[in-house]
Design an enzyme around this catalytic site. Sequence first.
Site, PDB file in Angstrom:
ATOM      1  CD  GLU A  50      -2.767  -1.298   2.127  1.00  0.00           C
ATOM      2  OE1 GLU A  50      -3.063  -0.572   2.920  1.00  0.00           O
ATOM      3  OE2 GLU A  50      -4.151  -1.793   1.387  1.00  0.00           O
ATOM      4  CE  LYS A  79       6.588   5.925   1.141  1.00  0.00           C
ATOM      5  NZ  LYS A  79       6.739   4.895   0.985  1.00  0.00           N
ATOM      6  CG  LEU A 328       4.011 -10.846  -4.538  1.00  0.00           C
ATOM      7  CD1 LEU A 328       2.260 -10.899  -3.334  1.00  0.00           C
ATOM      8  CD2 LEU A 328       5.007  -9.890  -3.898  1.00  0.00           C
ATOM      9  CB  THR A 339      11.429  -1.527  -3.678  1.00  0.00           C
ATOM     10  OG1 THR A 339      11.304  -2.391  -2.101  1.00  0.00           O
ATOM     11  CG2 THR A 339      12.283  -0.162  -3.356  1.00  0.00           C
TER      12      THR A 339
END
Length: 496
Positions: A50, A79, A328, A339
């Site tokens: 997230e 952010k 993944l 990252t």
Amino acid sequence: MQDQTVKRVVIAGGGTAGWNVAAVLAQQLGPLLDITLVESDEIGIVGVGEATIPTFRSFHALLGIDEREFMRETQATFKLGISFEDWGKIGDRYIHPFGDVGKSSWMADFHHLWLMGRARGLAGDLGEHCFEHRAAIAGKFAESEKSMIKYAYHLDASLYARYLRKKYEPKGVKRIEGRIEWIEQDGESGYVTALVMENGDRVAGDLFVDCTGLRGLLIEQTLAAGYEDWRHWLQTDRALAVQTPSTGTIPPYTRAMARSAGWQWRIPLQSRVGNGLVYSSAYQEDEQARDELLGNLEGEPLTEPRLIRYVTGRRKKAWDKNVVAIGLSSGFLEPLESTSIHLIQIGATRLIQLFPFGGNFESLAARYNERTRSDFEHVRDFIILHYKLTERDDTPFWRSCRDLDIPDSLAERIELFRESGIIQPAAEELFKVASWLFVMEGQGVVPRSHHHMGALLGDQRLQRALESLRNNIGQAVGQMPRHEDFLKRYCAPDRR
Ligand code: FAD
């Protein structure tokens, strides 16, 4: 012109990876390809992930995404960096901001002026010379067409995959729902020819993108591409994730708080907060980890903590035969510097640059794999840095981090900085000078020497230059609205 032999692209998996790949292929190469995405609601997605970094915005620019719409639909917040707490020593705190410090010259980076200023008692703290750092600490945010502020987002991972699906299914991505039962391969070459679904349907393709998550259904379970295990450098192997209610104030940064055998994240969204504990099962039992996480939450949990197991490392060949693993399935590095989504997006754009239109898989795969290896290794070194530089000795986990044997590439970098204040990452590296600087300085590395260009200015001019930079930043930050107020005006969900 050579005929296009690779046209049918099949994406297995519909998490953040699958939908990012589908979206950018449809947006950029749509007229040349037939794109199919297969996902299973029953299996679901990992549903974490997230926090992002500024490169996310460049990827969204490629997709032509409207920022306000995206933020509304994914409950996103801004952010400006990451707050690292208790990493160097218990009680320490530093921010790794996304922005730069001052203006560098060809001779040396700006921080050499600051180092000289500090040595002579003429400079403030490093962070005072960085706009994003000051705005983060002040809890402020604003952007405008003229502003050069460097930022990223926090977002709801489940809503994000849904958002991309809603936008890109109508742009030519054919979606198939269902479980992939087995993978059909050519008897001679071993190339994948089709995904065979639970109901017997065959989804045939020329190129397959494996976005099936940690399973790696095509790249590992079928092609056995191999995995390089990096747990001897990065020892965490489990995460517990849990959500809590929003507390009203929304800091424009992620928090990464060191705990007894790992660290805890706190990611503020508009509607809720994402929390999690990343830990090493060699040093902490799951039950202890659960207690540590729940004991350190702000607010009551909204969900049961969810356990995720992983092995840090990378797939030896991210691209093997006609299968490219993205997400993944291509490897995993813990989310300390947020990252993974970046690695997905760089993988997707690289696939477009190296797309095997003429069926020339091998040479393109070799190039793709070399670049991907280098990306993973750079990020790996940067993450190890945080652990290696700890001075903590209060738990066996932190003692083992401090005493870790690190990759030579990283050891050389730390030594160069310690000796001379020089950083100089290669152009293709993700983390630039300011990132290395803030982490090394934040964790107590003091260079023994630095470049002397500051001496050419003399003390008075050096002091004035540093002061005026701090004052300008202070004034600009003073005029900015609070982050939560800006969010309300800019992208609060439509409640009509
Ligand atoms: P998944 O989300 O697992 O998706 C896999 C897809 O494959 C699903 O759609 C599933 O249905 C499908 N699938 C699998 N098997 C089959 C089958 N047999 N048949 C049909 N479909 C199948 N990244 C960041 O950038 N920032 C962060 O802050 C961050 N935090 C993280 C925290 C943790 C604890 C973890 C584990 C990861 C974090 N990440 C973060 C990484 C991020 O979550 C992932 O990179 C991202 O979600 C991509 O996942 P994915 O799409 O590869 O896999």
